[in-house]
Scaffold this motif. Sequence first.
Motif, PDB file in Angstrom:
ATOM      1  N   THR A  52       0.849  -1.433  -0.023  1.00 60.32           N
ATOM      2  CA  THR A  52       0.349   0.052   0.071  1.00 60.32           C
ATOM      3  C   THR A  52       0.692   1.395   0.055  1.00 60.32           C
ATOM      4  OG1 THR A  52      -1.739  -0.711   1.213  1.00 60.32           O
ATOM      5  CG2 THR A  52      -1.967   1.566   1.452  1.00 60.32           C
ATOM      6  N   THR A  53       1.972   1.194   0.743  1.00 66.03           N
ATOM      7  CA  THR A  53       2.929   1.971   0.412  1.00 66.03           C
ATOM      8  C   THR A  53       3.641   2.431  -0.590  1.00 66.03           C
ATOM      9  OG1 THR A  53       3.843   1.428   3.199  1.00 66.03           O
ATOM     10  CG2 THR A  53       5.024   2.980   1.728  1.00 66.03           C
ATOM     11  N   ILE A  54       3.288   1.331  -1.673  1.00 59.70           N
ATOM     12  CA  ILE A  54       3.705   1.724  -2.966  1.00 59.70           C
ATOM     13  C   ILE A  54       3.066   2.914  -3.757  1.00 59.70           C
ATOM     14  CG2 ILE A  54       4.990   1.398  -4.916  1.00 59.70           C
ATOM     15  CD1 ILE A  54       6.897   1.387  -2.651  1.00 59.70           C
ATOM     16  N   VAL A  55       1.761   2.198  -3.322  1.00 55.87           N
ATOM     17  CA  VAL A  55       0.073   2.432  -4.215  1.00 55.87           C
ATOM     18  C   VAL A  55       0.618   3.850  -3.870  1.00 55.87           C
ATOM     19  CG1 VAL A  55      -1.909   2.209  -4.773  1.00 55.87           C
ATOM     20  CG2 VAL A  55      -0.186   0.442  -4.447  1.00 55.87           C
ATOM     21  N   GLN A  56       0.411   4.397  -2.723  1.00 55.08           N
ATOM     22  CA  GLN A  56       0.178   5.531  -2.261  1.00 55.08           C
ATOM     23  C   GLN A  56       1.233   6.654  -2.956  1.00 55.08           C
ATOM     24  OE1 GLN A  56       0.407   5.743   1.572  1.00 55.08           O
ATOM     25  NE2 GLN A  56      -1.532   4.820   2.205  1.00 55.08           N
ATOM     26  N   LEU A  57       3.019   6.157  -2.353  1.00 52.40           N
ATOM     27  CA  LEU A  57       4.202   6.754  -3.722  1.00 52.40           C
ATOM     28  C   LEU A  57       3.585   7.363  -5.027  1.00 52.40           C
ATOM     29  CD1 LEU A  57       6.745   8.297  -3.556  1.00 52.40           C
ATOM     30  CD2 LEU A  57       7.451   5.649  -3.822  1.00 52.40           C
ATOM     31  N   ILE A  58       2.873   5.848  -5.654  1.00 49.88           N
ATOM     32  CA  ILE A  58       2.251   5.977  -7.230  1.00 49.88           C
ATOM     33  C   ILE A  58       1.201   7.253  -7.463  1.00 49.88           C
ATOM     34  CG2 ILE A  58       1.426   5.257  -9.387  1.00 49.88           C
ATOM     35  CD1 ILE A  58       3.147   2.424  -7.959  1.00 49.88           C
ATOM     36  N   GLU A  59       0.919   7.318  -6.216  1.00 52.32           N
ATOM     37  CA  GLU A  59      -0.452   8.183  -6.797  1.00 52.32           C
ATOM     38  C   GLU A  59      -0.132   9.868  -6.429  1.00 52.32           C
ATOM     39  OE1 GLU A  59      -4.025   8.641  -6.999  1.00 52.32           O
ATOM     40  OE2 GLU A  59      -4.497   6.637  -7.269  1.00 52.32           O
ATOM     41  N   GLU A  60       0.881   9.618  -5.327  1.00 53.74           N
ATOM     42  CA  GLU A  60       1.240  11.441  -5.254  1.00 53.74           C
ATOM     43  C   GLU A  60       2.457  11.522  -5.950  1.00 53.74           C
ATOM     44  OE1 GLU A  60       1.657  12.948  -2.056  1.00 53.74           O
ATOM     45  OE2 GLU A  60       0.968  11.467  -0.523  1.00 53.74           O
ATOM     46  N   MET A  61       3.478  10.697  -7.021  1.00 51.87           N
ATOM     47  CA  MET A  61       3.954  10.937  -7.776  1.00 51.87           C
ATOM     48  C   MET A  61       3.515  11.086  -9.570  1.00 51.87           C
ATOM     49  SD  MET A  61       7.270   8.573  -7.104  1.00 51.87           S
ATOM     50  CE  MET A  61       7.823   9.290  -8.289  1.00 51.87           C
ATOM     51  N   GLY A  62       2.011  11.245  -8.657  1.00 50.27           N
ATOM     52  CA  GLY A  62       1.236  11.404 -10.415  1.00 50.27           C
ATOM     53  C   GLY A  62       1.509  10.046 -11.698  1.00 50.27           C
ATOM     54  N   LEU A  63       1.591   8.658 -10.737  1.00 51.82           N
ATOM     55  CA  LEU A  63       2.225   7.896 -11.826  1.00 51.82           C
ATOM     56  C   LEU A  63       1.068   7.143 -12.143  1.00 51.82           C
ATOM     57  CD1 LEU A  63       5.803   7.199 -10.574  1.00 51.82           C
ATOM     58  CD2 LEU A  63       4.952   8.884 -12.315  1.00 51.82           C
ATOM     59  N   THR A  64      -0.444   7.070 -11.514  1.00 55.49           N
ATOM     60  CA  THR A  64      -0.894   6.222 -12.058  1.00 55.49           C
ATOM     61  C   THR A  64      -1.540   5.216 -13.566  1.00 55.49           C
ATOM     62  OG1 THR A  64      -2.699   7.599 -11.985  1.00 55.49           O
ATOM     63  CG2 THR A  64      -2.343   6.444  -9.353  1.00 55.49           C
ATOM     64  N   GLY A  65      -1.445   6.866 -13.900  1.00 51.66           N
ATOM     65  CA  GLY A  65      -1.274   6.004 -15.810  1.00 51.66           C
ATOM     66  C   GLY A  65       0.170   5.355 -16.355  1.00 51.66           C
ATOM     67  N   GLN A  66       0.795   5.465 -15.499  1.00 48.58           N
ATOM     68  CA  GLN A  66       2.443   4.583 -16.253  1.00 48.58           C
ATOM     69  C   GLN A  66       2.720   3.888 -15.175  1.00 48.58           C
ATOM     70  OE1 GLN A  66       5.959   8.181 -16.742  1.00 48.58           O
ATOM     71  NE2 GLN A  66       4.051   8.927 -15.728  1.00 48.58           N
ATOM     72  N   VAL A  67       1.980   3.026 -14.181  1.00 47.09           N
ATOM     73  CA  VAL A  67       1.809   2.256 -13.534  1.00 47.09           C
ATOM     74  C   VAL A  67       1.297   1.094 -13.162  1.00 47.09           C
ATOM     75  CG1 VAL A  67       2.820   1.154 -12.014  1.00 47.09           C
ATOM     76  CG2 VAL A  67       4.000   2.998 -12.085  1.00 47.09           C
TER      77      VAL A  67
END
Length: 198
Positions: free
Chosen positions: A13-28
Motif C-alpha cells: 500500500t505504501t508503494i501505491v500511495q507513492l505512485i499516487e503522490e507522484m502522479g504516476l497512475t497512468g504509467q504503472v
Amino acid sequence: MLTLYHAANSRSTTIVQLIEEMGLTGQVDIVDVTIPRQDGSGGRDPRNPHPEGKVPYLVNGGDHIRERGAIIVYLTDMFPDSGLGRSAGDPQRGEYLSWLFYYQGVMEPVMILKFVQIGHPAIEASLRDYDTMLTRLDEVLGKQPYLLGENFSAADLLCSGPFAWFGDQLPSTPVIDAWVARCQDRDAVRRVQARDNS
C-alpha cells in the motif's frame, strides 16, 4: 510499462500511495494479487512473480525490484520531478537514503519486536531499542514538520506508515502523532484507502 504487484492493506500500500503522490497512475499497471495473511487467510498468487510470493514487487521490463525502500529509490530516481525523492547530487540525498534504510534496518524490526513484546540485550545492541528510535524521530520532528525539512517526501511516507497502521497499539509522542496525522491527511492516502477497501 512499469508493473506493480500489490495486495490491498499490506506493505505494498505504501508503494501505491507513492505512485499516487507522484502522479504516476497512468504509467504503472497495478496488478492486485493475493498473499498469505497472518490470520491464515489468502495465499500465494501464481500471477505474482516475486520469488517468495510477497508484495510489493515492481517489474520494469527485465528489471525486477523488491523491498519498499529499493522500490521507493527506484521510482523517485526514475521520476525526479515529483520532488518526493532526492536525486544523486542533491545536498539531502544522504539524509533521504539514510531515512529509507533506517526504516528498513531499524524502525520496522524494532516496531515489530515491540508489538509482539520480544526483547533481548543482543537485539537492542544491534538494532537499537524502541525508545531510542522514538527519541531520534521526536528530536528531528520537533524541529521541522517532515523528516527532510519543510516538505513531505517519500521518506515520510515510508517511515510514518507503521504508526498509522498500528495506531495506539505502539507507544508514540505528541510530536510523532502530529507528523503521522500530517502524513495521513493527504489526497493520495484517501484515494488509496478507498481503492484498497473497495
